[in-house]
Design a protein around this motif. Structure first.
Motif, PDB file in Angstrom:
ATOM      1  N   SER A  96      39.205  41.604  50.874  1.00  0.00           N
ATOM      2  CA  SER A  96      38.978  40.666  49.775  1.00  0.00           C
ATOM      3  C   SER A  96      37.578  40.777  49.174  1.00  0.00           C
ATOM      4  O   SER A  96      37.264  40.067  48.232  1.00  0.00           O
ATOM      5  CB  SER A  96      39.267  39.238  50.234  1.00  0.00           C
ATOM      6  N   ILE A 125      15.551  43.320  46.125  1.00  0.00           N
ATOM      7  CA  ILE A 125      16.302  42.547  45.123  1.00  0.00           C
ATOM      8  C   ILE A 125      16.258  41.064  45.491  1.00  0.00           C
ATOM      9  O   ILE A 125      16.485  40.700  46.651  1.00  0.00           O
ATOM     10  CB  ILE A 125      17.763  43.031  45.042  1.00  0.00           C
ATOM     11  N   PHE A 170      16.294  36.720  43.605  1.00  0.00           N
ATOM     12  CA  PHE A 170      16.458  35.807  42.466  1.00  0.00           C
ATOM     13  C   PHE A 170      17.698  36.115  41.620  1.00  0.00           C
ATOM     14  O   PHE A 170      17.676  35.947  40.399  1.00  0.00           O
ATOM     15  CB  PHE A 170      15.185  35.787  41.593  1.00  0.00           C
ATOM     16  N   ARG A 215      32.920  36.896  37.723  1.00  0.00           N
ATOM     17  CA  ARG A 215      32.610  38.279  38.124  1.00  0.00           C
ATOM     18  C   ARG A 215      31.403  38.846  37.378  1.00  0.00           C
ATOM     19  O   ARG A 215      31.340  40.047  37.121  1.00  0.00           O
ATOM     20  CB  ARG A 215      33.838  39.208  37.933  1.00  0.00           C
ATOM     21  N   LEU A 216      30.478  37.957  37.024  1.00  0.00           N
ATOM     22  CA  LEU A 216      29.256  38.427  36.365  1.00  0.00           C
ATOM     23  C   LEU A 216      28.255  38.984  37.395  1.00  0.00           C
ATOM     24  O   LEU A 216      27.485  39.904  37.089  1.00  0.00           O
ATOM     25  CB  LEU A 216      28.639  37.267  35.563  1.00  0.00           C
ATOM     26  N   VAL A 237      21.150  46.269  37.772  1.00  0.00           N
ATOM     27  CA  VAL A 237      19.844  46.459  38.422  1.00  0.00           C
ATOM     28  C   VAL A 237      19.862  47.756  39.233  1.00  0.00           C
ATOM     29  O   VAL A 237      18.853  48.466  39.317  1.00  0.00           O
ATOM     30  CB  VAL A 237      19.406  45.210  39.234  1.00  0.00           C
ATOM     31  N   ASN A 274      17.909  53.229  39.916  1.00  0.00           N
ATOM     32  CA  ASN A 274      18.244  54.662  39.987  1.00  0.00           C
ATOM     33  C   ASN A 274      17.502  55.465  38.925  1.00  0.00           C
ATOM     34  O   ASN A 274      17.097  56.602  39.176  1.00  0.00           O
ATOM     35  CB  ASN A 274      19.763  54.884  39.818  1.00  0.00           C
ATOM     36  N   VAL A 316      14.996  55.487  42.538  1.00  0.00           N
ATOM     37  CA  VAL A 316      15.034  54.623  43.723  1.00  0.00           C
ATOM     38  C   VAL A 316      16.509  54.401  44.056  1.00  0.00           C
ATOM     39  O   VAL A 316      17.286  53.944  43.207  1.00  0.00           O
ATOM     40  CB  VAL A 316      14.289  53.291  43.465  1.00  0.00           C
ATOM     41  N   TRP A 317      16.903  54.784  45.265  1.00  0.00           N
ATOM     42  CA  TRP A 317      18.329  54.829  45.635  1.00  0.00           C
ATOM     43  C   TRP A 317      18.681  53.844  46.734  1.00  0.00           C
ATOM     44  O   TRP A 317      19.838  53.753  47.152  1.00  0.00           O
ATOM     45  CB  TRP A 317      18.692  56.254  46.086  1.00  0.00           C
TER      46      TRP A 317
END
Ligand code: MYA
Length: 425
Positions: A28, A159, A161, A172-173, A181, A186, A190-191
């Protein structure tokens, strides 16, 4: 009993042991299933490494379409007005406790500090605005950080905020923001990323619990933050948490710019003892512990060193983060324990652990006294670093919340940290 035996530490920490109460089954996680993160039920990876191929030539140069009526924006945090807009969004829509009594109230000064760390990338401050009114309705941010995960050093984005206006929830935003981001990180090659959340997602690399130490018990009681234990009285609680007016560690003083090299050296050595840590430059230490010398409206971080015979032997720091009491014009002023280190951690004596315990208890007791002096209501700490050596003795109590740590695009086995150390489960 039978169930408990079949469960590993990680399942217990991440809530799976509570009959999955806190967690959906893997199928899910419609979005997270598509992402380069470890899955529940999968074998632990070996060796450690990335979970998907990194190829700059495959990174899209423009963001995905947003739903009708909304547009992408790069929020410019060099502009005070735009910091204010992020503040407004977060102060009404950011993280609340499970009973919706409190909500984090990150101040504008805090956002300046947290989001403009050395090397910050403007493009990693991603906003969604309403086309037409330009109202900011969603946000996600990254800052650059160098992490060491066991023996590997990774250039990461941290990552934080992630926030969507309450009226735009459940659409689903969030996955769209996360993918955007990711794309912008990328583009800078930066991976990998690190992030923390109170919710369970596939799949925590570590889990800490929040502990709280009352400084103004009566206020915490009156705002509904702290209960009155059945076996106690208000007067007894107030007495229990009373603190002396002055600190007692010899040589304790405010940290200054001249201490940067010494603190950098001490913290770097101290953090080598742990498995998931940032690798700071001297400039970053200056930013995180002294706010780069900047003076915003409000003070955010407090840092102290112990100097003995011209040598810095210890330091500790805490930062300020208020929570609003929802439905009241009131805030809880919380100090959060931040970085600290002590030379005692390198003692070669057979009694080394006990020495460290004694020293950290003395330092943290002074940290509590200082936080009280600066009018904080509560002092918070997580079960990380060496914190389990002093939490109980300093009268911290376990909170309801856990904080889960996640790595994006990096497989490694679970890190037990302080919880395991204390063997309290
Ligand atoms: S943690 C703080 C998060 N913020 C809040 O809790 C503030 C209040 N809540 C909100 O604003 C919204 O409820 C949010 C979700 C925005 C959280 N992290 O749009 P949706 C998944 C990751 O319909 P909404 C922080 O800031 C959820 O499982 N994913 O949901 C670190 C589901 O996916 P799946 C989350 O409620 C953020 C999908 O989103 C989180 O309207 C790190 C549903 O989307 C969460 N906290 O909005 C982000 N909560 O179907 C990841 C829910 O699979 C960074 N979801 O279950 C990854 C690294 C990226 C960079 C990579 C660089 C290389």
């Amino acid at each position: 009993e039978e169930m408990m035996r079949g469960m590993n530490l990680q399942d217990i920490l991440t809530g799976m042991a509570a009959g999955g109460k806190n967690q959906k089954d893997m199928a899910s996680y419609k979005f997270w299933n598509t992402q380069p993160v470890p899955k529940f039920g999968e074998d632990e990876p070996s060796p450690d490494g990335p979970l998907r191929e990194n190829d700059l030539s495959k990174v899209k140069t423009v963001g995905a379409e947003l739903i009708e009526g909304f547009e992408w924006d790069t929020v410019d945090l060099a502009d005070d007005q735009q910091v204010r807009e992020v503040y407004e969004l977060l102060s009404h829509h950011y993280v609340e406790d499970s009973e919706a009594m409190f909500r984090f109230n990150y101040s504008a000064s805090f956002l300046h500090w947290a989001l403009k760390a050395p090397g910050w990338v403007k493009n990693w401050h991603v906003g969604v605005r309403v086309t037409g009114t330009r109202k900011l309705v969603a946000f996600i941010s990254g800052i650059p950080v160098t992490l060491r995960v066991r023996e590997n050093t990774l250039r990461c984005s941290e990552i934080n905020f992630l926030c969507i206006h309450k009226k735009l929830r459940g659409k689903r935003l969030a996955p769209v923001l996360i993918k955007e981001v990711t794309r912008r990180c990328n583009l800078e090659s930066v991976w990998n990323a690190i992030y923390t959340a109170g919710v369970v997602l596939p799949k925590p690399i570590s889990t800490c619990r929040y502990f709280h130490r009352s400084l103004d018990w009566l206020k915490l009681y009156e705002t509904g933050f702290s209960p009155l234990p059945a076996s106690s009285t208000k007067a007894k609680q107030v007495t229990k948490y009373a603190l002396p007016a002055n600190t007692s560690t010899t040589g304790l003083r405010d940290m200054e710019v001249k201490d940067l090299d010494a603190v950098h050296d001490l913290l770097t050595r101290y953090l080598e003892r742990f498995e998931l840590v940032p690798k700071f430059t001297v400039e970053e230490i200056g930013h995180w512990l002294l706010n780069g010398g900047s003076k915003y409206e409000e003070r955010i971080v407090w840092s102290y060193v112990v100097e003995e015979e011209g040598k810095v032997t210890d330091f500790f720091s805490f930062y300020s983060l208020e929570s609003s009491v929802i439905g009241r014009e009131e805030t809880i002023r919380a100090a959060y324990l931040f970085y600290y280190a002590s030379e005692t951690a390198f003692s070669k004596s057979p009694n080394a652990k006990q020495e460290l315990k004694v020293r950290l208890n003395a330092l943290m007791h002074d940290a509590l006294i200082l936080a009280k002096k600066f009018n904080f209501d509560v002092f918070n700490a997580l079960t990380l670093l060496d914190n389990t050596l002093f939490l109980e003795a300093q009268k911290f109590g376990a909170g309801d919340g856990s904080l889960h740590y996640y790595l994006f695009n990096w497989g490694t086995s679970f890190i037990s940290g302080g919880i395991d150390d204390k063997k309290n489960i």
